[in-house]
Motif scaffolding. Structure first.
Motif, PDB file in Angstrom:
ATOM      1  N   GLU A   1       7.732 -14.680   1.086  1.00 27.05           N
ATOM      2  CA  GLU A   1       7.966 -13.255   1.370  1.00 27.05           C
ATOM      3  C   GLU A   1       6.649 -12.523   1.632  1.00 27.05           C
ATOM      4  OE1 GLU A   1      10.347 -11.746  -1.809  1.00 27.05           O
ATOM      5  OE2 GLU A   1      12.206 -12.423  -0.860  1.00 27.05           O
ATOM      6  N   VAL A   2       5.630 -12.854   0.793  1.00 24.25           N
ATOM      7  CA  VAL A   2       4.305 -12.240   0.994  1.00 24.25           C
ATOM      8  C   VAL A   2       3.774 -12.600   2.383  1.00 24.25           C
ATOM      9  CG1 VAL A   2       1.873 -12.323   0.269  1.00 24.25           C
ATOM     10  CG2 VAL A   2       3.665 -12.073  -1.433  1.00 24.25           C
ATOM     11  N   CYS A   3       3.937 -13.892   2.729  1.00 17.68           N
ATOM     12  CA  CYS A   3       3.462 -14.349   4.054  1.00 17.68           C
ATOM     13  C   CYS A   3       4.214 -13.613   5.156  1.00 17.68           C
ATOM     14  CB  CYS A   3       3.679 -15.856   4.221  1.00 17.68           C
ATOM     15  SG  CYS A   3       2.584 -16.822   3.195  1.00 17.68           S
ATOM     16  N   HIS A   4       5.505 -13.462   4.979  1.00 24.78           N
ATOM     17  CA  HIS A   4       6.343 -12.804   5.977  1.00 24.78           C
ATOM     18  C   HIS A   4       5.924 -11.340   6.181  1.00 24.78           C
ATOM     19  CE1 HIS A   4      10.310 -10.940   7.252  1.00 24.78           C
ATOM     20  NE2 HIS A   4       9.929 -11.705   8.267  1.00 24.78           N
ATOM     21  N   GLU A   5       5.754 -10.656   5.017  1.00 29.01           N
ATOM     22  CA  GLU A   5       5.347  -9.241   5.062  1.00 29.01           C
ATOM     23  C   GLU A   5       3.974  -9.074   5.735  1.00 29.01           C
ATOM     24  OE1 GLU A   5       4.615  -6.182   1.616  1.00 29.01           O
ATOM     25  OE2 GLU A   5       6.541  -7.216   1.334  1.00 29.01           O
ATOM     26  N   SER A   6       3.057  -9.975   5.336  1.00 30.44           N
ATOM     27  CA  SER A   6       1.706  -9.890   5.911  1.00 30.44           C
ATOM     28  C   SER A   6       1.742 -10.167   7.404  1.00 30.44           C
ATOM     29  CB  SER A   6       0.770 -10.895   5.238  1.00 30.44           C
ATOM     30  OG  SER A   6       0.685 -10.603   3.875  1.00 30.44           O
ATOM     31  N   ALA A   7       2.554 -11.159   7.780  1.00 28.09           N
ATOM     32  CA  ALA A   7       2.653 -11.497   9.207  1.00 28.09           C
ATOM     33  C   ALA A   7       3.223 -10.328   9.997  1.00 28.09           C
ATOM     34  CB  ALA A   7       3.519 -12.735   9.387  1.00 28.09           C
ATOM     35  N   GLN A   8       4.201  -9.635   9.398  1.00 26.38           N
ATOM     36  CA  GLN A   8       4.793  -8.476  10.080  1.00 26.38           C
ATOM     37  C   GLN A   8       3.758  -7.372  10.274  1.00 26.38           C
ATOM     38  OE1 GLN A   8       8.300  -7.585   7.751  1.00 26.38           O
ATOM     39  NE2 GLN A   8       9.593  -7.962   9.545  1.00 26.38           N
ATOM     40  N   HIS A   9       2.979  -7.179   9.210  1.00 27.60           N
ATOM     41  CA  HIS A   9       1.926  -6.169   9.278  1.00 27.60           C
ATOM     42  C   HIS A   9       0.928  -6.524  10.387  1.00 27.60           C
ATOM     43  CE1 HIS A   9      -0.716  -3.020   7.777  1.00 27.60           C
ATOM     44  NE2 HIS A   9      -1.728  -3.871   7.941  1.00 27.60           N
ATOM     45  N   MET A  10       0.599  -7.814  10.442  1.00 30.92           N
ATOM     46  CA  MET A  10      -0.374  -8.250  11.459  1.00 30.92           C
ATOM     47  C   MET A  10       0.214  -8.090  12.858  1.00 30.92           C
ATOM     48  SD  MET A  10      -2.582 -11.424  10.036  1.00 30.92           S
ATOM     49  CE  MET A  10      -1.284 -12.454   9.410  1.00 30.92           C
ATOM     50  N   ARG A  11       1.515  -8.383  12.973  1.00 31.17           N
ATOM     51  CA  ARG A  11       2.150  -8.242  14.284  1.00 31.17           C
ATOM     52  C   ARG A  11       2.117  -6.765  14.744  1.00 31.17           C
ATOM     53  NH1 ARG A  11       8.265  -9.883  15.134  1.00 31.17           N
ATOM     54  NH2 ARG A  11       8.540  -7.932  14.003  1.00 31.17           N
TER      55      ARG A  11
ATOM     56  N   HIS B   1       2.793   2.558   1.266  1.00 28.89           N
ATOM     57  CA  HIS B   1       4.206   2.887   1.166  1.00 28.89           C
ATOM     58  C   HIS B   1       4.907   2.795   2.525  1.00 28.89           C
ATOM     59  CE1 HIS B   1       7.789   4.782  -0.330  1.00 28.89           C
ATOM     60  NE2 HIS B   1       7.666   5.794   0.532  1.00 28.89           N
ATOM     61  N   THR B   2       4.203   3.297   3.569  1.00 27.53           N
ATOM     62  CA  THR B   2       4.848   3.400   4.881  1.00 27.53           C
ATOM     63  C   THR B   2       4.548   2.230   5.798  1.00 27.53           C
ATOM     64  OG1 THR B   2       2.990   4.604   5.805  1.00 27.53           O
ATOM     65  CG2 THR B   2       4.761   5.929   4.857  1.00 27.53           C
ATOM     66  N   GLY B   3       3.470   1.484   5.498  1.00 27.61           N
ATOM     67  CA  GLY B   3       3.137   0.302   6.309  1.00 27.61           C
ATOM     68  C   GLY B   3       2.426   0.607   7.615  1.00 27.61           C
ATOM     69  N   GLY B   4       1.974   1.862   7.831  1.00 30.55           N
ATOM     70  CA  GLY B   4       1.263   2.209   9.073  1.00 30.55           C
ATOM     71  C   GLY B   4      -0.152   1.659   9.067  1.00 30.55           C
ATOM     72  N   VAL B   5      -0.711   1.486  10.277  1.00 30.26           N
ATOM     73  CA  VAL B   5      -2.096   0.983  10.359  1.00 30.26           C
ATOM     74  C   VAL B   5      -3.079   2.039  10.857  1.00 30.26           C
ATOM     75  CG1 VAL B   5      -1.414  -1.430  10.660  1.00 30.26           C
ATOM     76  CG2 VAL B   5      -1.724   0.034  12.672  1.00 30.26           C
ATOM     77  N   GLY B   6      -2.601   3.236  11.129  1.00 28.19           N
ATOM     78  CA  GLY B   6      -3.491   4.333  11.550  1.00 28.19           C
ATOM     79  C   GLY B   6      -3.827   4.330  13.027  1.00 28.19           C
ATOM     80  N   LEU B   7      -2.992   3.708  13.848  1.00 33.02           N
ATOM     81  CA  LEU B   7      -3.272   3.699  15.295  1.00 33.02           C
ATOM     82  C   LEU B   7      -2.264   4.509  16.104  1.00 33.02           C
ATOM     83  CD1 LEU B   7      -4.300  -0.005  15.955  1.00 33.02           C
ATOM     84  CD2 LEU B   7      -5.753   2.003  16.062  1.00 33.02           C
ATOM     85  N   GLY B   8      -1.127   4.820  15.485  1.00 28.65           N
ATOM     86  CA  GLY B   8      -0.033   5.474  16.213  1.00 28.65           C
ATOM     87  C   GLY B   8      -0.455   6.773  16.892  1.00 28.65           C
TER      88      GLY B   8
END
Ligand code: ADP
Length: 489
Positions: free
Chosen positions: A310-320, A449-456
């Motif tokens: 799950e951690v890998c999945h979440e991290s991968a989603q964030h990276m995507r 909390h929101t999962g944003g990366v600050g590029l939007g």
């Protein structure tokens, strides 16, 4: 340092030295022509005056022809005239005295002629040569058939080698006076040689002074190019010293400084961006590695393995998400010219964007509403949709359950304003000016909390500005936020 032959300094120097040489050459040529004319004119005047001075001695005062006078022989002496035989003694004595006096004066005149290389020839009407100076040229000997036959006063004659005047009176005789052209031309050439010498010295002096003046004047350009070279070599903090460049180059130096400044800012941003991007990627990668290492150290329970996955999945989603945002930004930075603009009916367009976000808002318990005026704007709908979706997504994301998000389209005289306002958590006033910066997030806690990366918002701002629009924001903590996009109609 000697400038390269293709340098501006060398070229200007060559042009103006050439120009000076040509100008001086033309001046000297003109001077030669006018001086020659003036000298011939002066020579003519002098010869004629002298010849007129001779007339009384050869065409005597009492109008007796020269042939009537007796010539006194003398070794190289001046011509002398005796008195008529048959006249009484007193008359003869008087004549003799008169003629002796005249002879002395003629003698003096001939001496002065000789010193100036002027030649003289006197001939009686019956062809007797009364006077001929040593330098009198044979080519000017009078033609018996033509001279003396009638009165002839030749104003002035020029041949290739002689300048002379002929004075001939019927029944009296002929006088010729002149000077070789070579004397006059020789004098003129000697003068011209001095003039050319002086001109050469002057040209050399002017060239040397001009070279140094040019070098001094082009110093600011050299400074600019030296500074530019240092910047090109990597020292991007360097700037051209504009205090020393007061001339027209000052403006250019200021523009270059501005350009260097912008390049330096862009480079700094680029470096910051790369470091931020790698930092953003490092966190999920570190999470994946740490969890995997932990799980692989020894045998784990199925539940533990599931947690790791799950951690890998979440991290991968964030990276995507990050990679997609980065790709969007890079794409957009590269192809700002490739916008596909078309006339878009904003009411329809925004209604569609709202409908996309509606399920997400509903799921979160946020009321999403719209108040849309009808207006047509020329823009790239695909890009603009992405920009508005980012803003609308944020509004929903940062608004608590039961909060409200309203999308408005307000038609004004020359503009159309799109407003996305929410009753969310708001943004602190001191952070407002940074929220459009790349990778800027108001605080990490929100991000977690929101999962944003600050590029939007950075992506949205680029898109809106490329569509000739402007974006602004107003916000109050705990009250809500309003993003305003202004587009030209
Ligand atoms: P992110 O992907 O982190 O949301 P953005 O560039 O979209 O990055 O936004 C930058 C920051 O601005 C966000 O981290 C968030 O804190 C803040 N922000 C953006 N929109 C809103 C909003 N409607 N309400 C409150 N804060 C907002």
């Amino acid at each position: 340092m000697i400038p390269h032959r293709h340098s501006i300094q060398w070229r200007i120097f060559a042009y103006y030295t050439g120009l000076i040489c040509v100008s001086v050459g033309v001046l000297i040529g003109g001077f030669y022509v006018f001086e020659k004319k003036a000298r011939i004119q002066a020579a003519k005047l002098e010869i004629q005056t002298k010849l007129v001075g001779m007339i009384p001695f050869y065409f005597s005062a009492n109008s007796r022809p020269l042939a009537d006078m007796r010539r006194h022989p003398g070794p190289g002496g001046p011509p002398m005239w005796g008195a008529e035989p048959g006249r009484d003694r007193a008359e003869r004595v008087e004549d003799e005295a008169r003629l002796t006096g005249r002879g002395a004066r003629v003698d003096g005149l001939l001496r002065s002629l000789r010193s100036e290389q002027i030649y003289f020839y006197a001939e009686s009407s019956d062809g007797e040569v009364l006077q001929r100076t040593d330098n009198f040229p044979d080519e000017l000997l009078p033609d018996a058939s033509s001279l003396g036959a009638e009165d002839q006063v030749w104003d002035f004659s020029e041949t290739a080698t002689q300048l002379y005047t002929v004075h001939s009176l019927r029944g009296r005789g002929t006088l010729i006076m002149g000077e070789p052209r070579s004397v006059l031309i020789g004098d003129l050439n000697a003068l011209m040689l001095r003039v050319v010498g002086c001109a050469l010295v002057l040209i050399i002096l002017v060239s040397v002074v001009g070279f140094w003046l040019l070098r001094y004047s082009l110093r600011p350009i050299r400074k600019i190019s030296e500074t530019a070279s240092r910047i090109a070599a990597g020292d991007i903090s360097e700037r051209i010293d504009t205090s020393e460049v007061h001339s027209e180059l000052g403006e250019m130096a200021a523009v270059l400084n501005k350009t260097f400044g912008r390049l330096s800012e862009a480079l700094t941003r680029q470096i910051q961006f790369t470091s931020d991007a790698s930092h953003e990627l490092r966190t999920p990668v570190a999470a994946i590695l740490a969890d995997c290492q932990f799980s692989l150290k020894r045998e784990r329970s199925a539940e533990r393995y599931r947690e790791t996955i799950e951690v890998c999945h979440e991290s991968a989603q964030h990276m995507r998400a990050l990679i997609e945002d980065l790709r969007d930004l890079a794409d957009f930075d590269e192809k700002t010219d490739s916008l596909v603009r078309e006339s878009v009916e904003m009411k329809e367009f925004l209604a569609n964007v709202v409908s996309v976000m509606k399920p997400i808002a509903t799921e979160k318990g946020v009321h999403l509403e719209s108040e849309l005026d009808s207006a047509v704007v020329s823009l790239d709908p695909t890009r603009m949709r992405q920009a508005v979706l980012n803003i609308l997504g944020n509004a929903v994301r940062y608004t608590e359950v039961a909060g409200r998000v309203i999308v408005r389209c307000i038609k004004k005289s020359n503009t159309v304003v799109i407003e996305v306002s929410d009753t969310g958590i708001g943004i602190p006033a001191d952070k407002l000016s940074h929220i459009f910066d790349r990778f800027y997030r108001v605080d990490e806690a929100r991000n977690a909390h929101t999962g944003g990366v600050g590029l939007g918002l950075a992506i949205s701002k680029s898109i809106i500005e490329a569509n000739d629009g402007q974006i602004s924001v107003e916000s109050e903590i705990g009250v809500g936020t309003c993003f305003r996009i202004e587009l030209g109609v």
